[in-house]
Write a protein that holds these residues in place. Structure first.
Motif, mmCIF file in Angstrom:
data_model
loop_
_atom_site.group_PDB
_atom_site.id
_atom_site.type_symbol
_atom_site.label_atom_id
_atom_site.label_comp_id
_atom_site.label_asym_id
_atom_site.label_seq_id
_atom_site.Cartn_x
_atom_site.Cartn_y
_atom_site.Cartn_z
ATOM 1 N N GLY A 96 0.802 -1.209 0.000
ATOM 2 C CA GLY A 96 0.000 0.000 0.000
ATOM 3 C C GLY A 96 0.834 1.257 0.000
ATOM 4 O O GLY A 96 2.055 1.228 0.188
ATOM 5 N N THR A 118 -4.151 7.323 -2.155
ATOM 6 C CA THR A 118 -3.799 6.193 -1.312
ATOM 7 C C THR A 118 -4.508 4.933 -1.781
ATOM 8 O O THR A 118 -5.594 5.000 -2.369
ATOM 9 N N ALA A 149 -5.282 2.843 0.557
ATOM 10 C CA ALA A 149 -6.042 2.507 1.758
ATOM 11 C C ALA A 149 -7.520 2.854 1.564
ATOM 12 O O ALA A 149 -7.851 3.863 0.933
ATOM 13 N N GLY A 202 -2.935 6.131 6.516
ATOM 14 C CA GLY A 202 -3.937 5.267 5.912
ATOM 15 C C GLY A 202 -4.446 4.235 6.886
ATOM 16 O O GLY A 202 -3.795 3.909 7.888
ATOM 17 N N SER A 203 -5.614 3.666 6.594
ATOM 18 C CA SER A 203 -6.212 2.676 7.489
ATOM 19 C C SER A 203 -5.373 1.410 7.580
ATOM 20 O O SER A 203 -5.529 0.628 8.526
ATOM 21 N N GLY A 204 -4.461 1.192 6.622
ATOM 22 C CA GLY A 204 -3.515 0.081 6.694
ATOM 23 C C GLY A 204 -2.179 0.495 7.257
ATOM 24 O O GLY A 204 -1.176 -0.174 7.031
ATOM 25 N N GLN A 248 -0.423 3.019 6.314
ATOM 26 C CA GLN A 248 0.410 3.745 5.356
ATOM 27 C C GLN A 248 0.628 5.160 5.904
ATOM 28 O O GLN A 248 -0.288 5.766 6.467
#
Length: 586
Positions: A126, A149, A151, A223-225, A227
């Motif tokens: 990601g 992104t 994400a 980011g939600s992951g 990132q």
């Protein structure tokens, strides 16, 4: 600066990679103490440097349209001048051991800090990246963020950078969670090889309030992951009369920004406009602020070339305010409200308006401290982008290619280098650069009697190890432009096997010089350290790890103590010695 070899751009880019590898090596050492610091550039955040005894002195203790208007001799909008700068409102400043201190800056840095601004635990997959549609903002203004992104969602946290108990930053704002999207590819305008992401969709608007104190900010995109990336932003105060004005170097940073494959120093694909090998013919002639930074997780060289000084100044509560070089291109009279203009590491690209602002400030008694060699080398101008005024930086580097050279304003014609009469504001000339892979050279003291070295214990011939790197300046006695009262503070030989230069050689060496002179009318002082990594060298001391040269902190304190009080020539006049420098002509 004369003609440079065709391979210079490759060497300079390799040198930048070498510098980043050295910073990464230092971060590995830091990781033994502070876990999970994975910045490309080493970032201060370790123990507090010792304040110790302060220096002793003989001093008295106590838009495109805007640039075109200035270039034509018309004044552009800006705050009213104040002779040499005046103390902050309310008498809330005082002279401390390292310079003029501000109760407001001291109080700000006592607020709870955090190290959460650091990039940590980067995910295996990601990405996230972005940019702001404003280079600088003031209280009450808003800016847009453009984020791309992989994400599904992301949020943003704004951190003001400073000292903050050694943690380095303070959170001032956080967004809610917003949907993420992968923005389209950024097109290339092959007429100029400009890459612009103005085709992206705006992700959010951010409103700046009084809860955002003036300063340098990093906006951390998360980011939600997990990132993570940065977006840089400067918050300024148009009414500030702080003693010190720090000037962030947007023009230089964007000029070296390779996002999309093009910058002022390299490109991809075929030649455009000419077939020269130097500058490379496929380079960009225009670069856009409407794109992320490719390096430093979106922070480019901020953490190496600017932040170490900001951290130190805020640690000691100095009366500082912040602008960018674009701020001064749009509001040149703002510089008149301060006592010291601080030009940071690798400040090579200037507009005509910024240069004229510096000359006007100097004539007004404002001191100028060039912490870096290679200042005022490239001549650029600004123009609008679809997202706003002065969002594109123009530098053809070859004046004949510049459309402005065909019946336009001669002051706006861009070039590879400013004429010597303009770049001589530093008191020196550009001399060359350290070759990639070569170690930093020692700074050799030439006149230890100077106030600049007070309290350091240095003597003539003393060496400060590993200080001089990247580009260098030296004095040019044969130019006819050397200020009559110029004082050489350090005169440091560098073997020709370690440096490229075409500006003279003496017994197998060239030299990096550290100089001081004053304006004969206003008394304003001008310092040029002759070394492009002077501020970067401070990071070792901020971290409290191997490589720190404590005398550098004392030198910085001495400089800011005098320069923050008013025209330096009235406090510490130079003791001219440049005619006696040996070897003759060096």
């Amino acid at each position: 600066m004369g003609q440079v070899p065709p391979t210079r751009e490759a060497r300079r880019r390799a040198r930048r990679r070498t510098i980043r590898r050295r910073r990464l090596g230092v971060s590995c050492v830091l990781a033994l103490v502070v876990v999970a610091v994975v910045l490309i550039a080493v970032v201060p955040g370790g123990r507090r440097a010792q304040r110790g005894h302060g220096p002793t002195h003989r001093a008295v203790a106590a838009g495109a349209s805007a640039e075109r208007a200035s270039a034509s001799g018309r004044s552009s909008a800006g705050a009213s001048p104040s002779a040499g700068g005046s103390p902050s409102a309310g008498g809330a400043t005082f002279l401390g051991p390292y310079g003029v201190e501000s109760k407001a800056i001291i109080a700000e840095n006592r607020k709870p800090g955090t190290s959460a601004w650091r990039i940590t635990d980067a995910p295996r997959t990601g990405m996230i990246e972005g940019f702001a549609d404003r280079n600088y903002v003031a209280d009450g203004q808003s800016f847009g963020l453009y984020v791309s992104t992989t994400a599904p969602s992301f949020h943003v946290v704004a951190y003001r950078m400073g000292y903050y108990q050694g943690k380095g930053g303070r959170q001032v704002w956080a967004s809610g969670t917003v949907p993420g999207r992968q923005q389209p590819a950024c097109p290339v305008d092959h007429a100029t090889n400009m890459v612009s992401c103005d085709n992206w969709t705006r992700s959010m608007m951010v409103h700046v309030t009084s809860s955002w104190p003036p300063g340098d900010y990093v906006l951390k995109l998360i980011g939600s992951g997990n990132q993570q990336a940065y977006v840089l932003l400067t918050v300024w105060d148009p009414n500030s009369h702080a003693a010190y004005m720090v000037v962030n170097r947007t023009l230089t940073e964007e000029g070296w920004n390779t996002f999309g494959g093009y910058d002022f120093y390299q490109g991809t694909g075929p030649c455009i406009l000419d077939n020269y090998t130097y500058p490379p013919c496929n380079r960009a002639r225009v670069v856009s602020l409407d794109r992320p930074f490719a390096q430093g997780n979106g922070a480019e060289d901020f953490f190496g070339n600017e932040y170490p000084l900001i951290y130190w100044m805020e640690e000691h509560g100095l009366d500082v305010t912040y602008v960018t070089d674009i701020t001064l291109s749009q509001h040149p009279r703002f510089a008149l409200q301060h006592r010291a203009w601080l030009s940071l590491d690798h400040d090579e690209t200037w507009t005509y308006t910024e240069l004229q602002a510096a000359r006007a400030a100097m004539a007004h008694g404002v001191n100028i401290l060039f912490f870096s060699g290679a200042a005022i080398v490239r001549h650029a101008r600004l123009q609008a982008s679809p997202l706003g005024a002065d969002r594109e930086i123009v530098d053809y580097r070859n004046p004949q290619e510049d459309p402005e050279s065909h019946g336009g304003n001669p002051n706006l014609v861009t070039s590879n280098q400013w004429p010597p009469v303009d770049s001589s504001l530093t008191g020196q000339e550009y001399a060359g650069y350290m070759l990639p892979g070569e170690p930093n050279a020692p700074m050799v003291v030439y006149d230890a009697s100077s106030w600049v070295f007070a309290g350091t214990g240095l003597h003539n011939g003393s060496e400060i190890p590993d200080v001089i790197g990247s580009d260098i300046d030296h004095l040019d006695p044969g130019s006819g432009l050397t200020p009559a009262d110029l004082q050489v503070l350090a005169h440091s030989p560098i073997p020709l096997s370690e440096v490229y230069t075409n500006q003279g050689e003496w017994s197998g060496h060239t030299y990096s010089d550290f100089t001081y002179y004053t304006d004969p009318a206003s008394g304003a002082g001008v310092i040029d350290t002759g070394d492009t990594v002077f501020i970067g060298d401070l990071r070792f001391c901020n971290l409290g790890i191997s490589g720190c040269q404590p005398v550098l902190l004392r030198i910085v304190g001495n400089l800011l103590h005098v320069f923050g009080q008013g025209p330096a020539g009235h406090i510490e006049p130079p003791q001219p010695n440049w005619r006696s420098v040996q070897p003759i002509g060096s």
